[in-house]
Design a protein around this motif. Structure first.
Motif, PDB file in Angstrom:
ATOM      1  N   GLY A   1       1.309  -5.761 -11.984  1.00 28.26           N
ATOM      2  CA  GLY A   1       2.722  -5.407 -11.991  1.00 28.26           C
ATOM      3  C   GLY A   1       3.641  -6.531 -11.574  1.00 28.26           C
ATOM      4  N   TYR A   2       4.917  -6.219 -11.596  1.00 29.24           N
ATOM      5  CA  TYR A   2       5.973  -7.145 -11.187  1.00 29.24           C
ATOM      6  C   TYR A   2       6.506  -6.694  -9.838  1.00 29.24           C
ATOM      7  CZ  TYR A   2      10.895  -8.732 -11.012  1.00 29.24           C
ATOM      8  OH  TYR A   2      12.113  -9.224 -10.618  1.00 29.24           O
TER       9      TYR A   2
ATOM     10  N   HIS B   1      21.370 -11.875 -10.776  1.00 29.61           N
ATOM     11  CA  HIS B   1      20.743 -10.608 -10.357  1.00 29.61           C
ATOM     12  C   HIS B   1      19.681 -10.253 -11.391  1.00 29.61           C
ATOM     13  CE1 HIS B   1      20.009  -6.461  -9.365  1.00 29.61           C
ATOM     14  NE2 HIS B   1      20.982  -6.385  -8.495  1.00 29.61           N
ATOM     15  N   ALA B   2      18.427 -10.087 -10.956  1.00 28.86           N
ATOM     16  CA  ALA B   2      17.352  -9.732 -11.879  1.00 28.86           C
ATOM     17  C   ALA B   2      17.744  -8.504 -12.701  1.00 28.86           C
ATOM     18  CB  ALA B   2      16.062  -9.471 -11.124  1.00 28.86           C
ATOM     19  N   ALA B   3      17.425  -8.537 -13.985  1.00 30.49           N
ATOM     20  CA  ALA B   3      17.826  -7.471 -14.898  1.00 30.49           C
ATOM     21  C   ALA B   3      16.678  -6.536 -15.253  1.00 30.49           C
ATOM     22  CB  ALA B   3      18.418  -8.066 -16.178  1.00 30.49           C
ATOM     23  N   VAL B   4      15.581  -6.613 -14.501  1.00 27.54           N
ATOM     24  CA  VAL B   4      14.469  -5.678 -14.675  1.00 27.54           C
ATOM     25  C   VAL B   4      14.106  -5.088 -13.318  1.00 27.54           C
ATOM     26  CG1 VAL B   4      13.466  -6.702 -16.756  1.00 27.54           C
ATOM     27  CG2 VAL B   4      12.819  -7.594 -14.516  1.00 27.54           C
ATOM     28  N   LEU B   5      13.562  -3.888 -13.334  1.00 26.79           N
ATOM     29  CA  LEU B   5      13.171  -3.216 -12.096  1.00 26.79           C
ATOM     30  C   LEU B   5      11.770  -3.632 -11.665  1.00 26.79           C
ATOM     31  CD1 LEU B   5      14.321   0.442 -12.826  1.00 26.79           C
ATOM     32  CD2 LEU B   5      15.565  -1.339 -11.610  1.00 26.79           C
ATOM     33  N   PRO B   6      11.518  -3.712 -10.353  1.00 28.08           N
ATOM     34  CA  PRO B   6      10.143  -3.906  -9.892  1.00 28.08           C
ATOM     35  C   PRO B   6       9.248  -2.765 -10.374  1.00 28.08           C
ATOM     36  CG  PRO B   6      11.706  -4.233  -8.104  1.00 28.08           C
ATOM     37  CD  PRO B   6      12.480  -3.650  -9.243  1.00 28.08           C
ATOM     38  N   SER B   7       7.972  -3.071 -10.560  1.00 32.51           N
ATOM     39  CA  SER B   7       7.009  -2.031 -10.947  1.00 32.51           C
ATOM     40  C   SER B   7       6.813  -1.040  -9.803  1.00 32.51           C
ATOM     41  CB  SER B   7       5.659  -2.661 -11.305  1.00 32.51           C
ATOM     42  OG  SER B   7       5.789  -3.577 -12.370  1.00 32.51           O
ATOM     43  N   ALA B   8       6.592   0.204 -10.150  1.00 35.71           N
ATOM     44  CA  ALA B   8       6.306   1.211  -9.123  1.00 35.71           C
ATOM     45  C   ALA B   8       4.940   0.924  -8.503  1.00 35.71           C
ATOM     46  CB  ALA B   8       6.311   2.600  -9.737  1.00 35.71           C
ATOM     47  N   PRO B   9       4.800   1.032  -7.196  1.00 30.49           N
ATOM     48  CA  PRO B   9       3.490   0.808  -6.577  1.00 30.49           C
ATOM     49  C   PRO B   9       2.505   1.891  -6.999  1.00 30.49           C
ATOM     50  CG  PRO B   9       5.037   1.690  -4.972  1.00 30.49           C
ATOM     51  CD  PRO B   9       5.841   1.387  -6.203  1.00 30.49           C
ATOM     52  N   PRO B  10       1.225   1.558  -7.122  1.00 28.63           N
ATOM     53  CA  PRO B  10       0.222   2.563  -7.505  1.00 28.63           C
ATOM     54  C   PRO B  10      -0.046   3.531  -6.359  1.00 28.63           C
ATOM     55  CG  PRO B  10      -0.859   0.515  -6.939  1.00 28.63           C
ATOM     56  CD  PRO B  10       0.618   0.229  -6.898  1.00 28.63           C
ATOM     57  N   ASP B  11      -0.613   4.675  -6.705  1.00 35.22           N
ATOM     58  CA  ASP B  11      -1.033   5.614  -5.657  1.00 35.22           C
ATOM     59  C   ASP B  11      -2.123   4.953  -4.820  1.00 35.22           C
ATOM     60  OD1 ASP B  11       0.670   7.584  -6.564  1.00 35.22           O
ATOM     61  OD2 ASP B  11      -0.817   8.448  -7.917  1.00 35.22           O
ATOM     62  N   PRO B  12      -1.991   4.980  -3.497  1.00 33.07           N
ATOM     63  CA  PRO B  12      -2.983   4.296  -2.651  1.00 33.07           C
ATOM     64  C   PRO B  12      -4.319   5.017  -2.669  1.00 33.07           C
ATOM     65  CG  PRO B  12      -1.453   5.543  -1.292  1.00 33.07           C
ATOM     66  CD  PRO B  12      -0.924   5.616  -2.706  1.00 33.07           C
ATOM     67  N   PRO B  13      -5.423   4.277  -2.528  1.00 35.46           N
ATOM     68  CA  PRO B  13      -6.756   4.889  -2.515  1.00 35.46           C
ATOM     69  C   PRO B  13      -7.140   5.444  -1.147  1.00 35.46           C
ATOM     70  CG  PRO B  13      -6.965   2.523  -2.397  1.00 35.46           C
ATOM     71  CD  PRO B  13      -5.493   2.809  -2.530  1.00 35.46           C
ATOM     72  N   ILE B  14      -6.200   5.483  -0.202  1.00 37.03           N
ATOM     73  CA  ILE B  14      -6.482   5.978   1.141  1.00 37.03           C
ATOM     74  C   ILE B  14      -5.226   6.649   1.684  1.00 37.03           C
ATOM     75  CG2 ILE B  14      -5.850   3.766   2.219  1.00 37.03           C
ATOM     76  CD1 ILE B  14      -8.055   4.281   4.300  1.00 37.03           C
ATOM     77  N   ASP B  15      -5.413   7.717   2.461  1.00 37.40           N
ATOM     78  CA  ASP B  15      -4.275   8.425   3.053  1.00 37.40           C
ATOM     79  C   ASP B  15      -3.721   7.649   4.250  1.00 37.40           C
ATOM     80  OD1 ASP B  15      -4.499  10.527   1.252  1.00 37.40           O
ATOM     81  OD2 ASP B  15      -5.847  11.666   2.556  1.00 37.40           O
ATOM     82  N   ALA B  16      -2.510   8.010   4.646  1.00 35.79           N
ATOM     83  CA  ALA B  16      -1.910   7.418   5.837  1.00 35.79           C
ATOM     84  C   ALA B  16      -2.704   7.799   7.069  1.00 35.79           C
ATOM     85  CB  ALA B  16      -0.459   7.870   5.981  1.00 35.79           C
ATOM     86  N   ALA B  17      -2.646   6.976   8.091  1.00 37.43           N
ATOM     87  CA  ALA B  17      -3.338   7.267   9.343  1.00 37.43           C
ATOM     88  C   ALA B  17      -2.739   8.506   9.994  1.00 37.43           C
ATOM     89  CB  ALA B  17      -3.233   6.078  10.288  1.00 37.43           C
ATOM     90  N   ARG B  18      -3.568   9.263  10.664  1.00 37.53           N
ATOM     91  CA  ARG B  18      -3.084  10.442  11.370  1.00 37.53           C
ATOM     92  C   ARG B  18      -2.564  10.097  12.759  1.00 37.53           C
ATOM     93  NH1 ARG B  18      -7.648  15.066   9.861  1.00 37.53           N
ATOM     94  NH2 ARG B  18      -7.349  14.956   7.585  1.00 37.53           N
ATOM     95  N   ASP B  19      -2.759   8.842  13.164  1.00 36.56           N
ATOM     96  CA  ASP B  19      -2.264   8.334  14.440  1.00 36.56           C
ATOM     97  C   ASP B  19      -2.670   9.223  15.604  1.00 36.56           C
ATOM     98  OD1 ASP B  19       0.936   7.635  16.009  1.00 36.56           O
ATOM     99  OD2 ASP B  19      -0.988   6.594  16.160  1.00 36.56           O
ATOM    100  N   PRO B  20      -3.969   9.297  15.934  1.00 39.51           N
ATOM    101  CA  PRO B  20      -4.392  10.097  17.072  1.00 39.51           C
ATOM    102  C   PRO B  20      -3.711   9.628  18.351  1.00 39.51           C
ATOM    103  CG  PRO B  20      -6.123   8.578  16.397  1.00 39.51           C
ATOM    104  CD  PRO B  20      -5.085   8.545  15.326  1.00 39.51           C
ATOM    105  N   SER B  21      -3.515  10.537  19.253  1.00 36.23           N
ATOM    106  CA  SER B  21      -2.794  10.244  20.486  1.00 36.23           C
ATOM    107  C   SER B  21      -3.379   9.017  21.187  1.00 36.23           C
ATOM    108  CB  SER B  21      -2.859  11.461  21.415  1.00 36.23           C
ATOM    109  OG  SER B  21      -2.227  11.182  22.645  1.00 36.23           O
ATOM    110  N   GLY B  22      -2.495   8.089  21.522  1.00 40.19           N
ATOM    111  CA  GLY B  22      -2.919   6.905  22.251  1.00 40.19           C
ATOM    112  C   GLY B  22      -3.364   5.747  21.385  1.00 40.19           C
ATOM    113  N   SER B  23      -3.358   5.905  20.047  1.00 37.59           N
ATOM    114  CA  SER B  23      -3.807   4.801  19.198  1.00 37.59           C
ATOM    115  C   SER B  23      -2.835   3.633  19.231  1.00 37.59           C
ATOM    116  CB  SER B  23      -3.986   5.281  17.755  1.00 37.59           C
ATOM    117  OG  SER B  23      -2.731   5.465  17.121  1.00 37.59           O
ATOM    118  N   GLY B  24      -1.532   3.935  19.362  1.00 37.48           N
ATOM    119  CA  GLY B  24      -0.530   2.884  19.419  1.00 37.48           C
ATOM    120  C   GLY B  24      -0.218   2.233  18.088  1.00 37.48           C
ATOM    121  N   LEU B  25      -0.839   2.682  16.995  1.00 39.63           N
ATOM    122  CA  LEU B  25      -0.616   2.077  15.682  1.00 39.63           C
ATOM    123  C   LEU B  25       0.708   2.564  15.106  1.00 39.63           C
ATOM    124  CD1 LEU B  25      -2.010   0.227  13.594  1.00 39.63           C
ATOM    125  CD2 LEU B  25      -2.954   2.295  12.550  1.00 39.63           C
ATOM    126  N   ALA B  26       1.483   1.641  14.524  1.00 35.29           N
ATOM    127  CA  ALA B  26       2.768   1.972  13.921  1.00 35.29           C
ATOM    128  C   ALA B  26       2.849   1.346  12.538  1.00 35.29           C
ATOM    129  CB  ALA B  26       3.913   1.468  14.795  1.00 35.29           C
TER     130      ALA B  26
END
Length: 306
Positions: free
Chosen positions: A72-73, A186-211
């Motif tokens: 993609g672009y 100003h670019a005259a074309v739109l960026p490509s849409a990102p693909p669906d990720p092969p992994i879900d977002a983190a559930r961020d268990p309590s105390g993980s500190g990940l952001a």
């Protein structure tokens, strides 16, 4: 990810971010900046972040999503380019950053439906063109009654900028600005849409500190560092970002250092963080460990991906 990004951070960040981000923080490669992520690389938080980053890398490397992304672009610098030599004075610079524009002329219609993106390393991609009016409206987002840059016309031409596949020449609207001999592009074309990720977002268990990493704003010329935006609160030592590097990806894990317990103003600040890498990014995908998605490019100008 391109190794050709110009150092455009000052022009890319909205004014509010520049105020709260007093200076750039630095985190190094697969190590950790001073202050750590609250648990240290050998502690619970560091272990969780490292394991999560590895999961994200394993899911993306060699996946269909990675192949779709590389085909993609995806710009990694601003799709808007000021006139050659920059603006004449600080007033015009501020008008550009705020989006204070005025239209004193006619804008042309689309001469054709599609335009071609051409990469310097080879390869091309046909994408729908956007109209001059739509491109102008992304520029003109400020106060219509204050000092403004006056646009008197536009024509379709080309511009070259950095993308995740290296430098690309793309169709661009060349806006004529009163008082300037060269065009604002100003670019005259739109960026490509990102693909669906092969992994879900983190559930961020309590105390993980990940952001989540908020956005990518710069790639060093040599590709050995990237600058991203990361958020934190009013009662801590600021954001930290660590990198896990593989042959196919660079996974960034954001956290907050030195957070304290007790009452604290509910302010959310955003700082630029420079992340040093062991080797150039190249065409590796820059990923966010928390969301499991490519890190979005944080451009205040331009049109969001389709």
């Amino acid at each position: 990810m391109a190794t050709y990004g110009r150092n455009t951070l000052a022009h890319l960040l909205p004014a509010a971010i520049l105020v709260v981000g007093a200076g750039s923080l630095t985190a190094c490669g697969n190590g950790e900046a001073e202050g750590g992520d609250g648990g240290g690389p050998d502690g619970t938080r560091g272990a969780y972040a490292e394991a999560r980053a590895r999961e994200v890398a394993d899911a993306w490397d060699g996946s269909e999503a990675a192949g779709a992304w590389r085909g993609g672009y995806h710009p990694v610098e601003d799709v808007v380019e000021p006139p050659e030599g920059g603006f004449h004075d600080e007033a015009d610079e501020r008008a550009f950053e705020r989006g204070d524009f005025a239209l004193r002329g006619d804008l042309p219609g689309l001469p054709r439906e599609d335009g071609e993106v051409k990469w310097g390393r080879g390869g091309s991609l046909s994408l729908p063109l956007i109209g001059a009016r739509r491109a102008y409206e992304t520029l003109d987002r400020g106060d219509p009654d204050g000092p403004a840059l006056t646009v008197t016309g536009a024509r379709l031409g080309e511009m070259t900028h950095a993308t995740s596949r290296g430098p690309a020449t793309v169709p661009a609207w060349l806006f004529t600005v009163e008082g300037y001999d060269t065009a604002l592009k100003h670019a005259a074309v739109l960026p490509s849409a990102p693909p669906d990720p092969p992994i879900d977002a983190a559930r961020d268990p309590s105390g993980s500190g990940l952001a989540a990493v908020d956005a990518l704003v710069d790639v060093a010329r040599d590709g050995r560092s990237v600058t991203v935006l990361a958020h934190h609160g009013a009662c801590d030592d600021g954001p930290r970002v660590r990198a896990l590097e593989t042959d196919g990806s660079v996974v960034l894990s954001a956290s907050v250092a030195g957070a304290v317990d007790g009452p604290c103003p509910g302010r959310r600040d955003v700082d630029p963080v420079e992340v040093e890498l062991d080797r150039p990014v190249g065409d590796r995908i820059l990923l966010d460990a928390f969301t499991g998605r490519p890190v979005p490019y944080g451009r205040p100008h331009g049109i969001p991906a389709r």
